[in-house]
Motif scaffolding. Structure first.
Motif, mmCIF file in Angstrom:
data_model
loop_
_atom_site.group_PDB
_atom_site.id
_atom_site.type_symbol
_atom_site.label_atom_id
_atom_site.label_comp_id
_atom_site.label_asym_id
_atom_site.label_seq_id
_atom_site.Cartn_x
_atom_site.Cartn_y
_atom_site.Cartn_z
ATOM 1 N N TYR A 86 0.827 -1.219 0.000
ATOM 2 C CA TYR A 86 0.000 0.000 0.000
ATOM 3 C C TYR A 86 0.853 1.258 0.000
ATOM 4 O O TYR A 86 0.539 2.237 -0.673
ATOM 5 C CB TYR A 86 -0.920 0.015 1.229
ATOM 6 C CG TYR A 86 -1.683 1.318 1.372
ATOM 7 C CD1 TYR A 86 -2.881 1.516 0.699
ATOM 8 C CD2 TYR A 86 -1.183 2.380 2.138
ATOM 9 C CE1 TYR A 86 -3.567 2.711 0.788
ATOM 10 C CE2 TYR A 86 -1.861 3.574 2.240
ATOM 11 C CZ TYR A 86 -3.046 3.742 1.572
ATOM 12 O OH TYR A 86 -3.714 4.940 1.649
ATOM 13 N N GLU A 87 1.937 1.238 0.733
ATOM 14 C CA GLU A 87 2.777 2.432 0.861
ATOM 15 C C GLU A 87 3.288 2.920 -0.490
ATOM 16 O O GLU A 87 3.459 4.118 -0.709
ATOM 17 C CB GLU A 87 3.958 2.140 1.791
ATOM 18 C CG GLU A 87 4.784 3.363 2.142
ATOM 19 C CD GLU A 87 5.868 3.051 3.153
ATOM 20 O OE1 GLU A 87 6.666 3.958 3.461
ATOM 21 O OE2 GLU A 87 5.922 1.901 3.636
ATOM 22 N N GLN A 88 3.525 1.989 -1.412
ATOM 23 C CA GLN A 88 4.024 2.370 -2.732
ATOM 24 C C GLN A 88 2.899 2.864 -3.654
ATOM 25 O O GLN A 88 3.092 3.767 -4.465
ATOM 26 C CB GLN A 88 4.738 1.179 -3.398
ATOM 27 C CG GLN A 88 6.105 0.847 -2.817
ATOM 28 C CD GLN A 88 6.024 0.175 -1.464
ATOM 29 O OE1 GLN A 88 5.197 -0.717 -1.277
ATOM 30 N NE2 GLN A 88 6.868 0.583 -0.528
ATOM 31 N N LYS A 89 1.699 2.281 -3.502
ATOM 32 C CA LYS A 89 0.605 2.602 -4.420
ATOM 33 C C LYS A 89 -0.363 3.647 -3.867
ATOM 34 O O LYS A 89 -0.940 4.417 -4.618
ATOM 35 C CB LYS A 89 -0.191 1.328 -4.738
ATOM 36 C CG LYS A 89 0.625 0.223 -5.406
ATOM 37 C CD LYS A 89 -0.249 -1.010 -5.619
ATOM 38 C CE LYS A 89 0.518 -2.161 -6.240
ATOM 39 N NZ LYS A 89 -0.333 -3.363 -6.393
ATOM 40 N N THR A 90 -0.591 3.624 -2.549
ATOM 41 C CA THR A 90 -1.584 4.457 -1.848
ATOM 42 C C THR A 90 -2.918 4.532 -2.597
ATOM 43 O O THR A 90 -3.383 5.617 -2.926
ATOM 44 C CB THR A 90 -1.046 5.877 -1.574
ATOM 45 O OG1 THR A 90 -0.731 6.518 -2.821
ATOM 46 C CG2 THR A 90 0.173 5.844 -0.690
#
Length: 253
Positions: A44-48
């Motif tokens: 998630y942190e990379q795509k948000t």
């Protein structure tokens, strides 16, 4: 994630009672907020992306018991390999969640198939971010779970989920108490039987920041005891799962 695990490492006596002892995992094992996040929410942190459904369980248990090569798969994922979280018939809870999510529709209007696919709009976590060191199951105390309340609140503020699916009464209580801005706010009808509360409520709006709300759903736990409790221990597991599917149908409406 680092802050939550540091809390367990630095203050071990705060995360145990006379029945349960919780601890952090080694940093080379869990690199997400929770092991559950390796199923849905990975990266998630990379795509948000926008999160439609945040699934919240109570606690994860001992990750080294009963899951065979699970930890090896997680480490492989950390090293960039495509490995599945889910393996059928390892735990009833996981198998039943697969069936329950098929009641809901993804962005294409198709049933979620969480057994074979990771979805950008799903995120799984437990409220309690520690892991049991023993063989025991059940018996979790609210005061132990609530140690992670601030971390959960921070996660919700980051994800801004449309809906929060709470597995079990204790999970719902912790989620609602943590997110509500008004200390006097109480969910209407809460205090009687949990089954009655589930049946009475489609969702409960919670304002977790000014002008930011999320719909919280009180749901039964999909493990064996949760399923049987949902039908007051009268009937079969299959009948209990069908009853839970009826509960989940209210989520998508």
């Amino acid at each position: 994630m680092e802050d939550s695990q540091k809390s367990y490492r630095d203050n071990p006596d705060e995360h145990k009672n006379n029945k349960i002892e919780l601890a952090a995992l080694d940093t080379d094992i869990c690199k997400e907020i929770n092991l559950y996040t390796y199923w849905q929410g990975l990266g998630y942190e990379q795509k948000t992306p926008h999160i439609k459904y945040l699934l919240v369980g109570q606690d994860w248990g001992n990750p080294f018991l009963g899951r065979d090569d699970f930890i090896d798969r997680v480490i492989a994922i950390n090293n960039g390999h495509e490995e599945p979280y889910y393996e059928k018939a390892v735990f009833d809870t996981d198998d039943n969640l697969v069936e329950l999510f098929k009641v809901l529709k993804d962005s294409e209007g198709k049933p979620y198939n969480i057994d074979t696919k990771r979805y950008d709009d799903l995120f799984f976590t437990n409220f309690c971010l520690g892991y049991r060191k023993g063989k025991e199951s059940g018996g979790m105390a609210k005061e132990l779970i609530k140690k992670d309340a601030e971390f959960f609140k921070r996660l919700v503020e980051i994800l801004e989920p449309e809906n929060i699916l709470c597995l079990g009464r204790l999970t719902f209580e912790c989620v609602f108490d943590t997110l509500k801005r008004d200390e006097n706010q109480k969910p209407e009808g809460f205090g009687g039987t949990y089954n009655g509360f589930i049946e009475k409520n489609k969702s409960i709006e919670v304002e977790y920041e000014e002008n930011k709300t999320t719909r919280t759903f009180p749901l039964a736990h999909p493990g064996y005891m949760g399923i049987m409790n949902r039908i007051n221990k009268k009937g079969t597991v299959k009948e209990g799962l069908e009853k839970q599917k009826e509960d989940w149908m209210k989520i998508g409406k």
